[in-house]
Design a protein around this motif. Structure first.
Motif, PDB file in Angstrom:
ATOM      1  N   ILE A  28      76.275  63.131  36.827  1.00  0.00           N
ATOM      2  CA  ILE A  28      75.452  64.108  37.543  1.00  0.00           C
ATOM      3  C   ILE A  28      74.766  63.452  38.743  1.00  0.00           C
ATOM      4  N   ALA A  29      74.266  62.251  38.556  1.00  0.00           N
ATOM      5  CA  ALA A  29      73.627  61.534  39.660  1.00  0.00           C
ATOM      6  C   ALA A  29      74.626  61.280  40.783  1.00  0.00           C
ATOM      7  N   LYS A  30      75.847  60.904  40.434  1.00  0.00           N
ATOM      8  CA  LYS A  30      76.875  60.646  41.435  1.00  0.00           C
ATOM      9  C   LYS A  30      77.256  61.919  42.172  1.00  0.00           C
ATOM     10  N   ALA A  31      77.210  63.053  41.463  1.00  0.00           N
ATOM     11  CA  ALA A  31      77.591  64.322  42.080  1.00  0.00           C
ATOM     12  C   ALA A  31      76.729  64.660  43.285  1.00  0.00           C
ATOM     13  N   ARG A  32      75.529  64.152  43.321  1.00  0.00           N
ATOM     14  CA  ARG A  32      74.627  64.410  44.450  1.00  0.00           C
ATOM     15  C   ARG A  32      75.115  63.748  45.729  1.00  0.00           C
ATOM     16  N   THR A  33      76.079  62.842  45.606  1.00  0.00           N
ATOM     17  CA  THR A  33      76.585  62.120  46.778  1.00  0.00           C
ATOM     18  C   THR A  33      78.024  62.478  47.117  1.00  0.00           C
ATOM     19  N   LEU A  34      78.655  63.305  46.338  1.00  0.00           N
ATOM     20  CA  LEU A  34      80.075  63.606  46.522  1.00  0.00           C
ATOM     21  C   LEU A  34      80.276  64.771  47.492  1.00  0.00           C
ATOM     22  N   VAL A  38      81.266  72.607  45.342  1.00  0.00           N
ATOM     23  CA  VAL A  38      80.679  73.190  44.134  1.00  0.00           C
ATOM     24  C   VAL A  38      80.596  72.129  43.049  1.00  0.00           C
ATOM     25  N   VAL A  39      79.446  72.063  42.380  1.00  0.00           N
ATOM     26  CA  VAL A  39      79.278  71.216  41.197  1.00  0.00           C
ATOM     27  C   VAL A  39      79.156  72.135  39.992  1.00  0.00           C
ATOM     28  N   ILE A  40      80.055  71.942  39.013  1.00  0.00           N
ATOM     29  CA  ILE A  40      80.011  72.738  37.785  1.00  0.00           C
ATOM     30  C   ILE A  40      79.585  71.826  36.649  1.00  0.00           C
ATOM     31  N   LEU A  41      78.374  72.015  36.168  1.00  0.00           N
ATOM     32  CA  LEU A  41      77.869  71.248  35.028  1.00  0.00           C
ATOM     33  C   LEU A  41      78.358  71.934  33.757  1.00  0.00           C
ATOM     34  N   ASP A  42      79.181  71.229  33.015  1.00  0.00           N
ATOM     35  CA  ASP A  42      79.913  71.834  31.908  1.00  0.00           C
ATOM     36  C   ASP A  42      79.194  71.640  30.578  1.00  0.00           C
ATOM     37  N   GLN A  65      65.632  69.347  39.271  1.00  0.00           N
ATOM     38  CA  GLN A  65      65.305  68.138  40.039  1.00  0.00           C
ATOM     39  C   GLN A  65      65.821  68.226  41.464  1.00  0.00           C
ATOM     40  N   GLY A  66      66.959  68.901  41.665  1.00  0.00           N
ATOM     41  CA  GLY A  66      67.485  69.088  43.013  1.00  0.00           C
ATOM     42  C   GLY A  66      68.210  67.867  43.535  1.00  0.00           C
ATOM     43  N   GLY A  67      68.307  67.805  44.862  1.00  0.00           N
ATOM     44  CA  GLY A  67      68.974  66.693  45.504  1.00  0.00           C
ATOM     45  C   GLY A  67      70.467  66.874  45.692  1.00  0.00           C
ATOM     46  N   PHE A  68      70.969  68.105  45.461  1.00  0.00           N
ATOM     47  CA  PHE A  68      72.403  68.365  45.577  1.00  0.00           C
ATOM     48  C   PHE A  68      72.816  68.856  46.971  1.00  0.00           C
ATOM     49  N   GLY A  69      71.858  68.973  47.867  1.00  0.00           N
ATOM     50  CA  GLY A  69      72.183  69.359  49.237  1.00  0.00           C
ATOM     51  C   GLY A  69      72.823  70.727  49.322  1.00  0.00           C
ATOM     52  N   HIS A 228      88.180  65.252  38.644  1.00  0.00           N
ATOM     53  CA  HIS A 228      87.887  63.862  39.010  1.00  0.00           C
ATOM     54  C   HIS A 228      87.488  63.788  40.480  1.00  0.00           C
ATOM     55  N   PRO A 229      86.499  62.935  40.812  1.00  0.00           N
ATOM     56  CA  PRO A 229      86.067  62.818  42.214  1.00  0.00           C
ATOM     57  C   PRO A 229      87.179  62.435  43.174  1.00  0.00           C
ATOM     58  N   ALA A 230      88.202  61.709  42.703  1.00  0.00           N
ATOM     59  CA  ALA A 230      89.290  61.299  43.590  1.00  0.00           C
ATOM     60  C   ALA A 230      90.056  62.486  44.146  1.00  0.00           C
TER      61      ALA A 230
END
Length: 296
Positions: A28-34, A38-42, A65-69, A228-230
């Motif tokens: 989740i922390a990494k998702a803030r930089t990718l 769309v980020v889907i928290l499963d 907490q935010g920070g997802f831009g 996957h982020p790749a």
């Protein structure tokens, strides 16, 4: 302003929708930089039964907490027919998520049940649905029509679950599912619903992934769900208008704007017959590109 001269309104970019287990704080922390749209928290498939409650709390806290831009934030809930579904929907309804994604929708009645469960949610929260069961394939028009009276705004294809139910082989060409992909896109478009392609399970072979993403683009999907982020960068590239696309679009718009072409329904552009429907497509392409640029 006439319909043919208006700039089309297009949804926010949803080229890449990355699933992340809500139980994984590092992910989740990494998702803030990718660079995904769309980020889907499963809370469903990616979370073990004993971790469901903890994952729900983590997803709600991460969004608060935010920070997802610019990223659109979605939580995939467990189904209402599970022991966690009602608690998931209640928690998500009180959260700052942009949408809730619900699994294994079979018919319009399922959408109505989820709509009722979200009764206390803010009006801005949307309902997204997984199309991943054999029953749903036979009810696509009725499910899509619920968008006119509910929060339903987007579908995601669940080809893995569909393959399991059908006992079909999920190969790179996806031959058994091609009719369903077409039917789903057509039903979604007829009712103003956005639609994302299913995941590609191969995240090491990005050439294979890109081929599947281009197949999804060919079918008309707005983007693709990812595991996957790749997969994000090639997915964004595939579902973004290319420079060739944009050059064509500008050429069509400029040609129709010439004094000698005003009021015409069909003209010749670069040696090809071009109609007003192509002008609409050109305007939409530029609008999509502007949305992507604005999102950064």
């Amino acid at each position: 302003m006439t319909a043919s001269s208006a700039t089309p309104t297009v949804p926010r970019p949803r080229r890449s929708a990355l699933y992340l287990p809500a139980s994984n704080a590092k992910a989740i922390a990494k998702a803030r930089t990718l660079p995904c749209d769309v980020v889907i928290l499963d809370l469903e498939d990616a979370v073990a039964p004993e971790a469901k409650d903890e994952a729900r709390d983590a997803a709600i806290a991460a969004i608060a907490q935010g920070g997802f831009g610019h990223r659109e934030l979605v939580i995939r809930a467990n189904g209402l027919d599970t022991e966690w579904g009602a608690a998931d929907l209640a928690a998500i309804a009180g959260s700052q998520a942009d949408a809730v994604l619900v699994p294994k929708v079979n018919d319009a009645a399922d959408i109505a049940r989820y709509e009722e469960a979200l009764d206390g949610a803010p009006p801005r929260m949307r309902l997204w649905a997984m199309i991943e069961t054999c029953a749903s394939v036979g009810n696509l028009p009725a499910i899509a029509a619920m968008a006119h009276t509910t929060r339903l705004a987007l579908w995601i294809m669940g080809t893995n679950d569909l393959a399991k139910e059908m006992r079909a082989q999920l190969t790179p060409c996806r031959t058994p599912f091609l009719p369903f992909l077409s039917m789903a896109v057509a039903s979604a478009r007829a009712n103003g619903i956005s639609i994302l392609d299913g995941v590609c399970n191969e995240f090491r072979d990005l050439d294979l992934f890109e081929a599947e993403a281009r197949q999804g683009l060919m079918f008309g999907f707005d983007g693709k769900s990812l595991i996957h982020p790749a997969q994000i960068d090639p997915c964004n590239t595939v579902f973004s208008p290319s420079e060739t696309d944009l050059a064509w679009a500008r050429g069509v718009i400029e040609a129709f704007a010439l004094p000698e072409n005003r009021g015409k329904g069909a003209i010749r552009v670069d040696g090809k017959m071009t109609e007003l429907l192509h002008l609409d497509q050109a305007r939409r392409l530029l609008a999509v590109a502007e949305q992507i640029a604005a999102a950064g």
